[in-house]
Scaffold this active site. Structure first.
Site, PDB file in Angstrom:
ATOM      1  N   GLU A  42      -9.943 -43.390 -14.601  1.00  0.00           N
ATOM      2  CA  GLU A  42     -10.274 -42.497 -15.720  1.00  0.00           C
ATOM      3  C   GLU A  42      -9.336 -41.302 -15.706  1.00  0.00           C
ATOM      4  O   GLU A  42      -9.200 -40.619 -14.691  1.00  0.00           O
ATOM      5  CB  GLU A  42     -11.720 -41.993 -15.665  1.00  0.00           C
ATOM      6  N   GLU A  67      -8.017 -35.681 -12.488  1.00  0.00           N
ATOM      7  CA  GLU A  67      -8.475 -34.448 -13.155  1.00  0.00           C
ATOM      8  C   GLU A  67      -7.635 -33.285 -12.647  1.00  0.00           C
ATOM      9  O   GLU A  67      -7.455 -33.143 -11.454  1.00  0.00           O
ATOM     10  CB  GLU A  67      -9.962 -34.235 -12.840  1.00  0.00           C
ATOM     11  N   ASP A 117      -8.322 -33.679 -24.125  1.00  0.00           N
ATOM     12  CA  ASP A 117      -8.052 -32.426 -24.847  1.00  0.00           C
ATOM     13  C   ASP A 117      -7.287 -32.754 -26.126  1.00  0.00           C
ATOM     14  O   ASP A 117      -6.230 -33.407 -26.064  1.00  0.00           O
ATOM     15  CB  ASP A 117      -7.229 -31.479 -23.962  1.00  0.00           C
ATOM     16  N   LYS A 121      -3.523 -27.821 -32.642  1.00  0.00           N
ATOM     17  CA  LYS A 121      -2.415 -27.144 -33.331  1.00  0.00           C
ATOM     18  C   LYS A 121      -1.176 -28.040 -33.332  1.00  0.00           C
ATOM     19  O   LYS A 121      -0.844 -28.639 -32.297  1.00  0.00           O
ATOM     20  CB  LYS A 121      -2.073 -25.832 -32.633  1.00  0.00           C
ATOM     21  N   ASP A 153     -13.058 -37.047 -30.662  1.00  0.00           N
ATOM     22  CA  ASP A 153     -13.675 -36.513 -31.876  1.00  0.00           C
ATOM     23  C   ASP A 153     -12.593 -36.042 -32.848  1.00  0.00           C
ATOM     24  O   ASP A 153     -12.921 -35.523 -33.912  1.00  0.00           O
ATOM     25  CB  ASP A 153     -14.598 -35.337 -31.545  1.00  0.00           C
TER      26      ASP A 153
HETATM   27  C1  LIG Z   1     -12.707 -32.481 -22.927  1.00  0.00           C
HETATM   28  S1  LIG Z   1     -12.757 -32.875 -21.237  1.00  0.00           S
HETATM   29  C2  LIG Z   1     -13.522 -34.476 -21.206  1.00  0.00           C
HETATM   30  C3  LIG Z   1     -14.083 -34.824 -19.871  1.00  0.00           C
HETATM   31  C4  LIG Z   1     -14.754 -36.203 -19.751  1.00  0.00           C
HETATM   32  N1  LIG Z   1     -13.808 -37.281 -19.992  1.00  0.00           N
HETATM   33  C5  LIG Z   1     -15.946 -36.312 -20.653  1.00  0.00           C
HETATM   34  O1  LIG Z   1     -15.943 -37.138 -21.581  1.00  0.00           O
HETATM   35  O2  LIG Z   1     -16.903 -35.558 -20.423  1.00  0.00           O
HETATM   36  C6  LIG Z   1     -11.048 -33.285 -20.914  1.00  0.00           C
HETATM   37  C7  LIG Z   1     -10.744 -33.249 -19.427  1.00  0.00           C
HETATM   38  O3  LIG Z   1      -9.431 -33.729 -19.202  1.00  0.00           O
HETATM   39  C8  LIG Z   1      -8.770 -32.895 -18.255  1.00  0.00           C
HETATM   40  N2  LIG Z   1      -7.333 -33.015 -18.540  1.00  0.00           N
HETATM   41  C9  LIG Z   1      -6.722 -32.681 -19.692  1.00  0.00           C
HETATM   42  N3  LIG Z   1      -5.415 -32.981 -19.633  1.00  0.00           N
HETATM   43  C10 LIG Z   1      -5.192 -33.506 -18.399  1.00  0.00           C
HETATM   44  C11 LIG Z   1      -4.029 -34.000 -17.734  1.00  0.00           C
HETATM   45  N4  LIG Z   1      -2.843 -34.010 -18.348  1.00  0.00           N
HETATM   46  N5  LIG Z   1      -4.160 -34.470 -16.493  1.00  0.00           N
HETATM   47  C12 LIG Z   1      -5.375 -34.489 -15.863  1.00  0.00           C
HETATM   48  N6  LIG Z   1      -6.508 -34.027 -16.447  1.00  0.00           N
HETATM   49  C13 LIG Z   1      -6.420 -33.541 -17.698  1.00  0.00           C
HETATM   50  C14 LIG Z   1      -9.344 -31.515 -18.521  1.00  0.00           C
HETATM   51  O4  LIG Z   1      -9.215 -30.642 -17.423  1.00  0.00           O
HETATM   52  C15 LIG Z   1     -10.813 -31.853 -18.838  1.00  0.00           C
HETATM   53  O5  LIG Z   1     -11.602 -31.886 -17.684  1.00  0.00           O
END
Ligand SMILES: C[S@@+](CC[C@H](N)C(=O)[O-])C[C@H]1O[C@@H](n2cnc3c(N)ncnc32)[C@H](O)[C@@H]1O
Length: 222
Positions: A42, A67, A117, A121, A153
């Site tokens: 994941e 993460e 994420d 923008k 989303d």
């Molecule tokens: C919006 S959260 C969603 C978390 C989880 N997948 C959920 O559905 O609850 C996005 C997560 O991805 C992590 N993340 C974003 N870009 C990342 C990257 N390039 N490498 C590792 N983690 C990343 C962020 O720190 C965050 O914890």
């Protein structure tokens, strides 16, 4: 009356938290988990809800969460440790660098990217994980018949993902989305993000692709 809840101290569990510097390149999954089993990764695991339920319900498979946010990473490790899970590992790193440099060809059965994420923008869109060179890497790393599942989303991110999959990934074909073990009725993944967005009545978008098997590729039957 104000109730002060004591914050629990998060514990590190050495068998679960994986130090990047200790890992060989390319990574050897059987060495990491101490057995040969299907492997699911994941990307962006947050606090680990998907992995926790998936690992508990599928003890015959191994799960690795990636993460980069330290607080989420530590929270996920602490959760898995308290459940005593032996088939899940967490690595704290940036996912693009990780998949490119550590993951061997045809080594992973499933990639899961849920509510990444969205970087809404326009000038930030290049920061999105699920695009371009990263998709080429995921395709390379998947085993034949392995799959990718993605939920967001952001309609814009979803449309971009479909366009780029078609452009970059000749070996990936659409397939049925398999709901996660944490998903309740009408849910796809069952994480806090999904529940929050469903409460807000936001439209959600999902896709699932699988890698065509060698026999089909070799016979031209694709
Ligand atoms: C919006 S959260 C969603 C978390 C989880 N997948 C959920 O559905 O609850 C996005 C997560 O991805 C992590 N993340 C974003 N870009 C990342 C990257 N390039 N490498 C590792 N983690 C990343 C962020 O720190 C965050 O914890």
């Amino acid at each position: 009356m104000l109730v002060h809840r004591k914050k629990r101290v998060l514990q590190d569990y050495k068998g679960i938290s994986v130090c990047l510097d200790d890992l060989p390149r390319p990574l050897c999954f059987p060495a990491l988990f101490g057995r040969t089993a299907p492997v699911h990764v994941e990307i962006g695991s947050g606090k680990g809800t998907f992995l926790l339920h998936q690992a508990r319900h599928n003890p015959e498979s191994d799960f690795l969460g990636v993460e980069w946010a330290n607080a989420y990473y530590r929270s996920a490790v602490d959760r898995f440790g308290r459940w005593g899970l032996s088939n899940v590992r967490m690595v704290r790193t940036e996912a693009s660098v990780w998949v490119r440099n550590w993951l061997p060809d045809a080594s992973v059965d499933g990639f899961h990217i849920y509510f990444p994420d969205p970087w809404p923008k326009k000038k930030h869109r290049k920061r999105r994980f699920f695009q371009g060179a990263n998709l080429v890497e995921l395709e390379r790393i998947l085993k034949p018949a392995g799959g990718i599942q993605f939920v967001t989303d952001s309609e814009d991110y979803f449309q971009q993902a479909l366009r780029e999959l078609e452009k970059e990934c000749r070996q990936l074909k659409p397939t049925a989305f398999v709901p996660a073990a944490a998903a309740g009725q009408g849910e796809w993944v069952g994480t806090n993000y999904e529940r929050k967005y469903r409460r807000e009545n936001r439209p959600l978008y999902k896709l699932a692709f699988s890698k065509i098997e060698c026999t089909k590729m070799c016979s031209g039957n694709v």
